[in-house]
Design a protein around this motif. Structure first.
Motif, PDB file in Angstrom:
ATOM      1  N   GLY A 300      74.097  49.155  19.766  1.00 47.15           N
ATOM      2  CA  GLY A 300      73.508  50.368  20.348  1.00 47.15           C
ATOM      3  C   GLY A 300      73.258  51.464  19.333  1.00 47.15           C
ATOM      4  O   GLY A 300      72.854  52.567  19.690  1.00 47.15           O
ATOM      5  N   GLU A 306      69.278  53.483  24.313  1.00 49.06           N
ATOM      6  CA  GLU A 306      70.135  54.295  25.180  1.00 49.06           C
ATOM      7  C   GLU A 306      71.535  53.707  25.296  1.00 49.06           C
ATOM      8  O   GLU A 306      72.455  54.368  25.749  1.00 49.06           O
ATOM      9  N   GLN A 307      71.676  52.450  24.922  1.00 49.07           N
ATOM     10  CA  GLN A 307      72.975  51.776  25.043  1.00 49.07           C
ATOM     11  C   GLN A 307      72.930  50.509  24.186  1.00 49.07           C
ATOM     12  O   GLN A 307      71.878  50.159  23.649  1.00 49.07           O
ATOM     13  N   TYR A 309      72.936  46.438  23.875  1.00 44.79           N
ATOM     14  CA  TYR A 309      72.529  45.303  24.694  1.00 44.79           C
ATOM     15  C   TYR A 309      73.154  44.048  24.094  1.00 44.79           C
ATOM     16  O   TYR A 309      72.980  43.794  22.898  1.00 44.79           O
ATOM     17  N   ASN A 331      63.987  50.486  26.993  1.00 40.39           N
ATOM     18  CA  ASN A 331      65.349  50.511  27.524  1.00 40.39           C
ATOM     19  C   ASN A 331      65.357  50.095  28.989  1.00 40.39           C
ATOM     20  O   ASN A 331      66.239  49.376  29.440  1.00 40.39           O
ATOM     21  N   GLN A 335      67.462  47.102  30.534  1.00 40.28           N
ATOM     22  CA  GLN A 335      68.479  47.376  31.553  1.00 40.28           C
ATOM     23  C   GLN A 335      68.238  46.527  32.798  1.00 40.28           C
ATOM     24  O   GLN A 335      69.179  46.066  33.436  1.00 40.28           O
ATOM     25  N   ASN A 435      78.572  46.347  26.868  1.00 41.29           N
ATOM     26  CA  ASN A 435      78.200  47.538  27.605  1.00 41.29           C
ATOM     27  C   ASN A 435      79.113  47.812  28.796  1.00 41.29           C
ATOM     28  O   ASN A 435      79.515  48.940  29.035  1.00 41.29           O
ATOM     29  N   LYS A 438      82.354  49.234  27.651  1.00 40.98           N
ATOM     30  CA  LYS A 438      82.272  50.663  27.342  1.00 40.98           C
ATOM     31  C   LYS A 438      82.366  51.467  28.643  1.00 40.98           C
ATOM     32  O   LYS A 438      83.083  52.482  28.715  1.00 40.98           O
ATOM     33  N   LYS A 439      81.683  51.009  29.686  1.00 39.55           N
ATOM     34  CA  LYS A 439      81.704  51.722  30.967  1.00 39.55           C
ATOM     35  C   LYS A 439      83.112  51.688  31.570  1.00 39.55           C
ATOM     36  O   LYS A 439      83.568  52.663  32.147  1.00 39.55           O
TER      37      LYS A 439
END
Ligand code: ZN
Length: 489
Positions: A300, A306-307, A309, A331, A335, A435, A438-439
């Motif tokens: 990222g 934006e993040q 992948y 993005n 997504q 990802n 991270k969330k």
């Protein structure tokens, strides 16, 4: 397994039934990277496209000899045989040996393509290890009258070749147009015609990567390596030659001309080209500032992203488009692929939970047929994936009791998904999705910050409740002077 595969042959401009020259053997040559920089999104597409074909051909029972080269010499900054060697230029910038550049970026290409779960080719020849063979082929072309020597360099004589052959038959270019488009450039170099291309180039004194030859100390022209290495390992006539659409002209057009001029016949039966990746509608290039390496995609760390992948999201994103269509990166699109992949994997988890009934109410046969029809139709992966999602709907209906499946069909359905998703599409479950990790971290930190506030307000009931409930699901919270730490039990 019956072979019903049709593939689009760039040379005939139509879909053709795939019939190998010498079954069960299949020879497949794909142009690999010029290793002078980090692998980027543009490298991922051919790697994945021909990995899919490799996997499917193996499933069909063929013995596939997949050769993908490493270009480590002869690819000049300018395609018109001028300028520095790309690798030597990078070596100067990084103050290391050209072969250190080659090793460094070959390693990173291997690391990235392994992350993308592509199977390694069976042979990975380096251009620099085939200088003698390249000089020999240049000599043969010269002896056959399709090349000329000037000041220690050897050039392919396109006009001479075109008298009896169709130069431009792959790319659709016409020799008359090439002549009129380049007329004003004529006479500016030692070539007879600007569109002639180098088979051997005499090295300038400052040029590091050089080898002796009967014409000069120099190096082979870029196009020659693929003519030489493909036929060396696959024979004078082989099945599939692949690569990115950007290589169709001049690289592959020149390959065809070289092979014909040297051996009197075309070496390739099926030419296949994957289309290119654009970034929000634009060509990806360093000068436009929209260049994304694969390491950046996975971490990222690029302002365009934006993040992060994960490699499987990138693979799924690429497979969701047909390989001959352009594929636009954004993005939003990535997504959507991430969500789609999660839905697919979730469906496979549900499949494992299904309990068989006495009867089957769903139509498995048609699902399987449609899926393989799509694959056989020039590797139409977007349609194939659409059918897999229909199947996931079916799985959910069986799981919720709206439909039923018997034991034998259930096992059949499981092996069908294993085959298509894992073995052929080459996807794999990512237990550690970068990802969602991270969330997850962000969510725990958010809860613990609320707990800190509660403590500050002397609301110990809430603070203890958050700690204890987290503890119950296996997250251990430790209080620190300046806040908190947590770990998974
Ligand atoms: Zn090539």
């Amino acid at each position: 397994m019956k072979n019903n595969l049709t593939i689009y042959n760039t040379l005939s401009r139509k879909k053709e039934k795939f019939e190998p020259i010498n079954p069960p053997f299949v020879g497949m040559y794909v142009c690999g990277p010029t290793v002078y920089g980090d692998a980027h999104l543009g490298h991922a597409r051919p790697a994945i496209t021909f990995d899919l074909l490799f996997r499917y051909l193996k499933y069909l029972g063929y013995k596939v000899r997949y050769v993908r080269n490493i270009t480590d010499v002869g690819h000049l900054v300018n395609d018109a045989d001028e300028g520095e060697d790309k690798i030597a230029k990078k070596a100067k910038l990084e103050h290391i040996e050209p072969m250190e550049i080659v090793q460094k970026y070959t390693n990173s290409y291997h690391r990235n393509t392994a992350q993308l779960n592509t199977l390694p080719p069976r042979i990975e020849p380096h251009a620099s290890a085939h200088i003698i063979e390249q000089a020999a082929m240049a000599k043969k072309i010269l002896e056959n009258g399709f090349a000329y020597e000037v000041n220690g360099s050897v050039y392919f004589d396109v006009e001479k070749y075109s008298e009896k052959n169709n130069y431009g038959k792959l790319s659709g270019r016409k020799i008359e147009d090439l002549i009129s488009n380049t007329r004003e450039l004529a006479g500016q170099s030692e070539k007879k015609n600007p569109f002639d291309f180098a088979l051997w180039k005499k090295a300038e004194p400052e040029h590091i990567m050089r080898w002796p030859s009967e014409w000069s100390d120099g190096f082979p022209g870029w196009h020659l390596e693929c003519s030489v290495m493909s036929t060396k390992y696959l024979g004078d006539k082989f099945d599939i030659h692949g690569g990115g659409l950007d290589l169709q002209f001049p690289h592959h057009e020149c390959e065809i001309a070289q092979s014909k001029a040297a051996n009197g016949e075309d070496s390739v039966k099926y030419w296949m080209h994957n289309n290119l990746i654009t970034i929000e509608g634009q060509k990806m290039s360093k000068s436009l500032g929209n260049f994304i390496t694969l390491d950046e995609m996975f971490s990222g760390k690029n302002d365009l992203l934006e993040q992060a992948y994960s490699p499987m999201v990138v693979r799924f994103f690429i497979l969701q488009a047909h390989y001959r269509s352009t594929l636009d990166f954004s993005n939003k699109a990535l997504q959507a692929s991430e969500k789609g992949l999660q839905r697919l994997m979730k469906g496979l988890e549900t499949l494992e939970k299904i309990k068989p009934s006495a009867e089957t109410s769903v139509d498995l046969k048609s699902l399987k047929e449609k899926t393989f029809d799509a694959l056989n139709d020039d590797l139409n992966t977007p349609i194939l994936i659409a059918h897999l999602f229909d199947g996931i709907k079916m799985i959910n209906q069986i799981h919720s009791g709206d439909e039923t499946i018997n034991n034998e069909d259930l096992e059949d359905l499981k092996s069908f998904y294993k085959l298509t998703v894992f073995d052929i599409l080459g996807l794999k479950p990512e237990s550690q999705n970068a990802n969602s990790d991270k969330k997850f971290e962000d969510a725990i930190n958010l809860l613990l910050n609320i707990r800190l506030e509660a403590k500050k307000n002397k609301d110990f009931a809430t603070s203890d409740k958050i700690r204890d409930e987290l503890n119950k699901i296996g997250i251990i919270v430790k209080d620190k002077k300046d806040g908190f730490e947590w770990e998974i039990k």
